[in-house]
Design a protein around this motif. Structure first.
Motif, PDB file in Angstrom:
ATOM      1  N   LEU A  62       0.169  30.888  45.453  1.00  9.09           N
ATOM      2  CA  LEU A  62       1.088  31.371  44.422  1.00  9.09           C
ATOM      3  C   LEU A  62       0.321  31.374  43.097  1.00  9.09           C
ATOM      4  O   LEU A  62      -0.032  30.320  42.571  1.00  9.09           O
ATOM      5  N   ASN A  63       0.072  32.565  42.601  1.00  8.60           N
ATOM      6  CA  ASN A  63      -0.678  32.680  41.342  1.00  8.60           C
ATOM      7  C   ASN A  63       0.244  32.442  40.153  1.00  8.60           C
ATOM      8  O   ASN A  63       1.475  32.540  40.274  1.00  8.60           O
ATOM      9  N   HIS A  64      -0.367  32.176  39.020  1.00  7.86           N
ATOM     10  CA  HIS A  64       0.369  31.962  37.766  1.00  7.86           C
ATOM     11  C   HIS A  64       1.406  33.067  37.542  1.00  7.86           C
ATOM     12  O   HIS A  64       1.070  34.257  37.626  1.00  7.86           O
ATOM     13  N   GLY A  65       2.648  32.674  37.318  1.00  8.53           N
ATOM     14  CA  GLY A  65       3.702  33.647  36.990  1.00  8.53           C
ATOM     15  C   GLY A  65       4.318  34.328  38.191  1.00  8.53           C
ATOM     16  O   GLY A  65       5.268  35.100  38.027  1.00  8.53           O
ATOM     17  N   CYS A  66       3.824  34.048  39.401  1.00  8.57           N
ATOM     18  CA  CYS A  66       4.336  34.762  40.583  1.00  8.57           C
ATOM     19  C   CYS A  66       5.537  34.035  41.196  1.00  8.57           C
ATOM     20  O   CYS A  66       5.640  32.811  41.153  1.00  8.57           O
ATOM     21  N   ILE A  67       6.418  34.835  41.784  1.00  7.08           N
ATOM     22  CA  ILE A  67       7.630  34.339  42.444  1.00  7.08           C
ATOM     23  C   ILE A  67       7.487  34.615  43.933  1.00  7.08           C
ATOM     24  O   ILE A  67       6.985  35.670  44.316  1.00  7.08           O
ATOM     25  N   ALA A 101       6.488  20.105  40.114  1.00  3.33           N
ATOM     26  CA  ALA A 101       6.634  20.758  38.812  1.00  3.33           C
ATOM     27  C   ALA A 101       5.619  20.199  37.810  1.00  3.33           C
ATOM     28  O   ALA A 101       4.892  20.960  37.161  1.00  3.33           O
ATOM     29  N   VAL A 102       5.558  18.867  37.715  1.00  6.04           N
ATOM     30  CA  VAL A 102       4.709  18.253  36.692  1.00  6.04           C
ATOM     31  C   VAL A 102       3.226  18.398  37.032  1.00  6.04           C
ATOM     32  O   VAL A 102       2.393  18.657  36.167  1.00  6.04           O
ATOM     33  N   ILE A 116      12.914  29.620  40.381  1.00  2.00           N
ATOM     34  CA  ILE A 116      13.250  30.637  39.397  1.00  2.00           C
ATOM     35  C   ILE A 116      14.749  30.675  39.107  1.00  2.00           C
ATOM     36  O   ILE A 116      15.149  30.946  37.970  1.00  2.00           O
ATOM     37  N   ASN A 117      15.575  30.377  40.108  1.00  2.00           N
ATOM     38  CA  ASN A 117      17.031  30.434  39.935  1.00  2.00           C
ATOM     39  C   ASN A 117      17.641  29.034  39.886  1.00  2.00           C
ATOM     40  O   ASN A 117      18.811  28.857  40.210  1.00  2.00           O
ATOM     41  N   ALA A 118      16.853  28.044  39.475  1.00  2.00           N
ATOM     42  CA  ALA A 118      17.321  26.646  39.524  1.00  2.00           C
ATOM     43  C   ALA A 118      18.559  26.420  38.654  1.00  2.00           C
ATOM     44  O   ALA A 118      18.583  26.867  37.529  1.00  2.00           O
ATOM     45  N   GLY A 153      23.233  32.503  56.523  1.00  2.00           N
ATOM     46  CA  GLY A 153      21.872  33.012  56.678  1.00  2.00           C
ATOM     47  C   GLY A 153      20.849  31.904  56.486  1.00  2.00           C
ATOM     48  O   GLY A 153      21.198  30.739  56.219  1.00  2.00           O
ATOM     49  N   GLU A 154      19.599  32.266  56.603  1.00  2.00           N
ATOM     50  CA  GLU A 154      18.520  31.294  56.384  1.00  2.00           C
ATOM     51  C   GLU A 154      18.509  30.858  54.918  1.00  2.00           C
ATOM     52  O   GLU A 154      18.595  31.702  54.019  1.00  2.00           O
ATOM     53  N   VAL A 155      18.410  29.574  54.685  1.00  2.00           N
ATOM     54  CA  VAL A 155      18.245  29.078  53.315  1.00  2.00           C
ATOM     55  C   VAL A 155      16.816  29.417  52.883  1.00  2.00           C
ATOM     56  O   VAL A 155      15.858  29.169  53.616  1.00  2.00           O
ATOM     57  N   LYS A 156      16.705  30.019  51.709  1.00  2.00           N
ATOM     58  CA  LYS A 156      15.385  30.385  51.195  1.00  2.00           C
ATOM     59  C   LYS A 156      15.199  29.799  49.802  1.00  2.00           C
ATOM     60  O   LYS A 156      16.177  29.608  49.062  1.00  2.00           O
ATOM     61  N   ILE A 157      13.960  29.539  49.469  1.00  2.00           N
ATOM     62  CA  ILE A 157      13.643  28.868  48.210  1.00  2.00           C
ATOM     63  C   ILE A 157      12.834  29.815  47.334  1.00  2.00           C
ATOM     64  O   ILE A 157      11.752  30.267  47.741  1.00  2.00           O
ATOM     65  N   ALA A 158      13.359  30.090  46.142  1.00  2.00           N
ATOM     66  CA  ALA A 158      12.727  31.061  45.248  1.00  2.00           C
ATOM     67  C   ALA A 158      11.780  30.330  44.289  1.00  2.00           C
ATOM     68  O   ALA A 158      12.153  29.956  43.172  1.00  2.00           O
ATOM     69  N   LEU A 159      10.550  30.142  44.745  1.00  2.00           N
ATOM     70  CA  LEU A 159       9.578  29.388  43.935  1.00  2.00           C
ATOM     71  C   LEU A 159       8.933  30.272  42.885  1.00  2.00           C
ATOM     72  O   LEU A 159       8.757  31.482  43.094  1.00  2.00           O
ATOM     73  N   ILE A 160       8.553  29.646  41.776  1.00  2.00           N
ATOM     74  CA  ILE A 160       7.746  30.325  40.763  1.00  2.00           C
ATOM     75  C   ILE A 160       6.649  29.371  40.311  1.00  2.00           C
ATOM     76  O   ILE A 160       6.888  28.156  40.196  1.00  2.00           O
TER      77      ILE A 160
END
Ligand SMILES: O=c1ccn([C@H]2C[C@H](O)[C@@H](COP(=O)(O)OP(=O)(O)OP(=O)(O)O)O2)c(=O)[nH]1
Ligand SMILES: [Mg+2]
Length: 152
Positions: free
Chosen positions: A45-50, A76-77, A84-86, A96-103
């Motif tokens: 996951l690059n900087h700024g990517c979701i 995080a730290v 992203i949607n925290a 449905g499948e639980v999915k995690i929207a990381l950034i």
């Protein structure tokens, strides 16, 4: 303590995902269950990517409950990984499948691996409010003041 609600978990594609732990509380009084990534391959996951990361499970919350998907503070730290949607909202009727929207908010690329604990899920009681349309609202001292009107 209130009685604990029971949550049904369904492992999706169990042959493939047997190695991925279902969400679990890591200590006796953890508020959140840690959730693992059901990634096929390493994810950079690059900087700024979701990225919407699969978890390999679905669930059925009891009526009157929600689950919040929150970041893990260590990720995080140390690495800048947040959600992203925290807090993400899992509705009681979602199957449905639980999915995690990381950034990745950090400066450096971060590599996530299959099975990594990427988020935590907090189960909460929730109310669906009744909607009442009115012509006037009651007076308060605050009235329309907000957004810092009390000063710093
Ligand atoms: O981090 C999240 C957030 C949501 N969801 C799933 C469960 C949730 O019940 C559903 C809908 O989420 P939400 O209401 O936040 O998204 P929406 O954009 O309003 O979609 P919808 O129109 O389907 O309600 O998506 C996840 O798997 N992970
Ligand atoms: Mg919605």
């Amino acid at each position: 303590m209130h009685p604990s609600p029971s949550i049904a978990f369904l492992r999706l594609n169990p042959e493939k995902n047997r190695d991925i732990p279902l969400p679990r509380y890591m200590t006796a009084q953890s508020a959140g269950m840690d959730i693992c990534a059901a990634l096929d391959d390493d994810l950079v996951l690059n900087h700024g990517c979701i990225c919407l990361v699969p978890t390999g499970f679905a669930m059925a919350l009891p009526d009157g409950f929600e689950a919040q998907i929150r970041p893990r503070s260590g990720l995080a730290v140390k690495h800048g990984i947040s959600i992203i949607n925290a807090p993400g909202t899992i509705d009681a009727d979602y199957r449905g499948e639980v999915k995690i929207a990381l950034i990745n908010l950090g400066p450096d690329p971060v590599t996530l691996k299959r099975g990594d604990r990427i988020a935590q899920m907090v189960v909460q009681k929730v109310y669906q409010a009744r909607i009442e349309v009115v012509h006037d609202l009651d007076d308060t001292d605050r009235s329309g003041g907000g957004f810092g009107h009390t000063g710093r």
